[in-house]
Design a protein around this motif. Sequence first.
Motif, short mmCIF file in Angstrom:
data_model
loop_
_atom_site.label_atom_id
_atom_site.label_comp_id
_atom_site.label_asym_id
_atom_site.label_seq_id
_atom_site.Cartn_x
_atom_site.Cartn_y
_atom_site.Cartn_z
N THR A 20 0.83 -1.20 0.00
CA THR A 20 0.00 0.00 0.00
C THR A 20 0.87 1.25 0.00
O THR A 20 1.76 1.40 0.83
CB THR A 20 -0.92 0.03 1.23
OG1 THR A 20 -1.74 -1.13 1.21
CG2 THR A 20 -1.80 1.27 1.23
N ILE A 21 0.57 2.16 -0.94
CA ILE A 21 1.21 3.46 -1.00
C ILE A 21 0.25 4.47 -0.39
O ILE A 21 -0.93 4.50 -0.73
CB ILE A 21 1.55 3.87 -2.45
CG1 ILE A 21 2.58 2.91 -3.05
CG2 ILE A 21 2.05 5.31 -2.52
CD1 ILE A 21 2.83 3.13 -4.54
N ASN A 22 0.76 5.30 0.52
CA ASN A 22 -0.07 6.35 1.13
C ASN A 22 0.47 7.70 0.69
O ASN A 22 1.64 8.01 0.88
CB ASN A 22 -0.03 6.25 2.65
CG ASN A 22 -0.88 7.31 3.32
OD1 ASN A 22 -0.38 8.38 3.66
ND2 ASN A 22 -2.16 7.02 3.51
N VAL A 23 -0.42 8.52 0.07
CA VAL A 23 -0.05 9.85 -0.43
C VAL A 23 -0.81 10.90 0.37
O VAL A 23 -2.04 10.85 0.46
CB VAL A 23 -0.36 9.98 -1.93
CG1 VAL A 23 -0.01 11.38 -2.42
CG2 VAL A 23 0.40 8.93 -2.73
N LYS A 24 -0.07 11.87 0.92
CA LYS A 24 -0.66 12.90 1.77
C LYS A 24 -1.08 14.12 0.94
O LYS A 24 -0.30 14.63 0.14
CB LYS A 24 0.35 13.35 2.84
CG LYS A 24 0.82 12.25 3.78
CD LYS A 24 -0.21 11.92 4.82
CE LYS A 24 0.34 11.05 5.93
NZ LYS A 24 0.88 9.77 5.51
N ASP B 117 -12.85 14.32 -0.35
CA ASP B 117 -14.14 13.66 -0.49
C ASP B 117 -13.92 12.14 -0.40
O ASP B 117 -12.81 11.64 -0.62
CB ASP B 117 -14.76 14.04 -1.84
CG ASP B 117 -16.15 13.46 -2.01
OD1 ASP B 117 -17.02 13.79 -1.19
OD2 ASP B 117 -16.33 12.65 -2.93
N THR B 118 -14.97 11.42 -0.09
CA THR B 118 -14.83 9.96 0.08
C THR B 118 -14.60 9.23 -1.24
O THR B 118 -14.11 8.10 -1.25
CB THR B 118 -16.09 9.38 0.74
OG1 THR B 118 -17.24 9.76 -0.02
CG2 THR B 118 -16.23 9.92 2.17
N VAL B 119 -14.94 9.86 -2.36
CA VAL B 119 -14.82 9.19 -3.66
C VAL B 119 -13.42 9.39 -4.22
O VAL B 119 -12.96 10.53 -4.40
CB VAL B 119 -15.86 9.72 -4.66
CG1 VAL B 119 -15.67 9.06 -6.03
CG2 VAL B 119 -17.27 9.47 -4.14
N ALA C 220 -8.53 6.89 6.60
CA ALA C 220 -9.36 7.33 7.72
C ALA C 220 -8.97 8.71 8.23
O ALA C 220 -9.79 9.40 8.86
CB ALA C 220 -9.29 6.32 8.86
N ASP C 221 -7.74 9.15 7.97
CA ASP C 221 -7.34 10.49 8.42
C ASP C 221 -7.97 11.59 7.58
O ASP C 221 -7.82 12.78 7.89
CB ASP C 221 -5.82 10.63 8.45
CG ASP C 221 -5.18 10.54 7.06
OD1 ASP C 221 -5.90 10.63 6.05
OD2 ASP C 221 -3.95 10.38 6.99
N ASP D 137 -4.93 5.92 0.15
CA ASP D 137 -4.26 4.63 0.18
C ASP D 137 -4.42 3.96 -1.18
O ASP D 137 -5.55 3.74 -1.65
CB ASP D 137 -4.86 3.73 1.26
CG ASP D 137 -4.48 4.19 2.66
OD1 ASP D 137 -3.39 4.74 2.82
OD2 ASP D 137 -5.31 4.00 3.58
N ILE D 138 -3.29 3.65 -1.81
CA ILE D 138 -3.29 3.01 -3.13
C ILE D 138 -2.73 1.61 -2.96
O ILE D 138 -1.56 1.44 -2.59
CB ILE D 138 -2.43 3.81 -4.13
CG1 ILE D 138 -2.93 5.26 -4.20
CG2 ILE D 138 -2.43 3.16 -5.50
CD1 ILE D 138 -1.94 6.21 -4.82
N VAL D 139 -3.58 0.60 -3.19
CA VAL D 139 -3.16 -0.80 -3.02
C VAL D 139 -2.73 -1.36 -4.37
O VAL D 139 -3.50 -1.33 -5.34
CB VAL D 139 -4.30 -1.65 -2.44
CG1 VAL D 139 -3.83 -3.09 -2.23
CG2 VAL D 139 -4.79 -1.06 -1.12
N LEU D 140 -1.47 -1.83 -4.43
CA LEU D 140 -0.94 -2.38 -5.68
C LEU D 140 -1.43 -3.80 -5.90
O LEU D 140 -1.89 -4.47 -4.97
CB LEU D 140 0.59 -2.35 -5.63
CG LEU D 140 1.22 -0.97 -5.37
CD1 LEU D 140 2.74 -1.07 -5.32
CD2 LEU D 140 0.79 0.03 -6.44
N ASN D 141 -1.31 -4.24 -7.13
CA ASN D 141 -1.74 -5.58 -7.51
C ASN D 141 -1.08 -6.62 -6.62
O ASN D 141 0.09 -6.51 -6.28
CB ASN D 141 -1.40 -5.83 -8.98
CG ASN D 141 -1.99 -7.11 -9.50
OD1 ASN D 141 -1.48 -8.19 -9.21
ND2 ASN D 141 -3.06 -7.01 -10.27
N ALA D 142 -1.85 -7.65 -6.23
CA ALA D 142 -1.36 -8.67 -5.30
C ALA D 142 -0.13 -9.38 -5.83
O ALA D 142 0.69 -9.89 -5.06
CB ALA D 142 -2.46 -9.67 -5.00
N GLY D 143 0.06 -9.41 -7.12
CA GLY D 143 1.20 -10.11 -7.70
C GLY D 143 2.49 -9.32 -7.67
O GLY D 143 3.55 -9.85 -8.01
#
Length: 693
Positions: free
Chosen positions: A269-273, A279-281, A305-306, A311-317
């Motif tokens: 997961t990449i988190n960008v501030k 907005d939630t979308v 949640a902040d 939060d950007i989730v990368l491909n599981a592979g």
Amino acid sequence: MAAGGSYKVNVKNVLDTNYNKVADFTDTLKLFSDATAPTVVKAELKANKVRVYFNEPVLATGLSVKVDGVTVAGPYTASTTAGVYYIETPVITNSSLLSAGTHNVTVYDATDAVSGAGNKASILTTSYAVSTDTVAPSVASVTAKDAYTFKVKFSEPLAAEPGTVTVKKGVVTLPLDNTLDAGGNGILLDTTDTSNTTYLVKVKDVDANNKVYATGEASVNLSVTVSNYKDSADLVGSQFSGSVTLSKDAVAPKVVSAALNTINAGTKTINVKFDEALDTVVTASSITVKKDGVIIPVASAARNADTKSVDIVLNAGHTVTVGTYTVDFAAGAVKDASLNSNAALSTTVAYETAAAALVIAPDTDGTVGAGGAGIETGEANVITVNYGEEMLDGAASLSNYKLDGAAFPAGTTIGFIGDKSKVKITLPAGYFAVNTTARVLISTDVKAKSGKVVAANVNPLTANEFNLNFTDSVKPTLTGAKFLVSSMSAPTTNKIELNFSENLAAVTSNPATIADFNVTVNGVKATIASLTDGTAGDSKVVLQTADAINLSQPVVLTVVPVGTDNAAVEVTDVAGNKLTTETTLSVTDKVVDTDAIAADAAAVATDKAALAVGYAAGENASNVTQNVTLPTSGANGTTVTWSSDNTAIDAATGAVTQPASGQSNATVTLTATITKGAATETKTFNVTVVAIP
């Protein structure tokens, strides 16, 4: 913190306002000292409680408070606000202490919060003033806070939230947003205003056809009516009517800094501030992630949640590897809370290392390595590290280790022991003079042959730091000796105060311990009667000789080495190090024996209180015909002498001579003088000797 303790402050992982990393700071050890009692700053009456402010934190126990001579019983409470120091009484029900005017406050035995034995102020005085409130509260101002919230400031604190706040846009009444506060009425005390006179009010849309902001509106003027409010004196404020202009946010959200972006290899997961609430979308398909020019598929993207990061989730592979990831947001990928879309932007996130961490933990089993990798200080001045696997040569380089944030002292040695999995660091003999805790750091430059990095964790890369216990290995020494005298003019004494370089273990007076010392007077050995350890664990002991010493003669004190005259050294420091022998001092200085003087004064006072004249059976002070008993000593070693102002009682023997028949009874004043050392007090007894019938 405890007086005499040491402390240091280290700072790391701080970014400046441009998000550049500030160089880590390592402090030096400092000594904490506080021997000053607290002082009072002021007092005030708050919600019918007396609040007394001090210049430092004060314990809420062990003290008492009086107002105008009336004790205000506890329990008291202490401030929990950093930088604000007060104790507060319970609610006062005595109306005289709440009346208008100035009230005097006395605080007894206020003790500061120094750990251990705090500093105590015996008596502190201050006052508070109470004025009669005759002025009703009023609305001082109404100002905008954000697109949907405004502030209502009152002239003084209110008893409760204002009861009615009506907000209109034209003729349409806007509802208050009940998400603002726990009470659900859209009104909330603004805690950023320490005067407690400001309330926040938040409005919301009526419905789809009646919104706070109509389509195309960037600002809106609202009318505000405030009523049904009062102060703590129950004075009701007049209705207020005014207006406020709210402005809608029109600025698009932006990434704060690549320095704040993070990546979690485990969750991919990449988190960008971003610089404001979002907005939630979040549109995942409008976000592109690349590494080394290759696009990494994005599995999902969502607001954190902040509310201010994505939060950007990368491909599981995908496996997160060392290097820099580029994250591109197409225009409109995210929106702020006012639905302003982002402009197209790009940011980065760095993954520092993917190497496994070799984590070392303190080992307390006494045998380093018995339970796997560990670090311990089982020997005095020695640190042993078991890495649990073969290490590269850097593990045996002293430059890769720090002691309390600094390089190890000159004379320290280091090397592998047994094999290349264990390292032994030996500090100079006697380096630690007291039992203490020191922090040892192992650099992340230390690596195992397998490639593992010695670190507490690898993302972010954090060095191992340990608080290790070290044992005092320095022998105590006799550093000084002074005669303890009853007064500076006294010609003789039999007491010598011994001072040592550090605190000693409890010293017991017995032949073996006494043998550690030798006293000569004009070259002749004096007999030592006892050693008195007044306060166990300190650096002083009182030596007492059997005979008095004339202070005009030379006196020499020696610590006796092990031999014929001393089977073994018995005096040790608190860590068990034996006293350094063959130290010789000439005793010349004098100091008044305040402990003995105080003890003598206490003995005199105690024996004075207990002293009484002994009367024959059936007689008392007002009816004496037979001899009386006059004690000549007290239970605490005092001497008692008597005098009489009338021959009817002999002060030397207590013999009674009755006046002859027909004469008046004799009134006798007996005066007792109670003495011990330089302390003396008198006590009188009035006795009536009855004439012969």
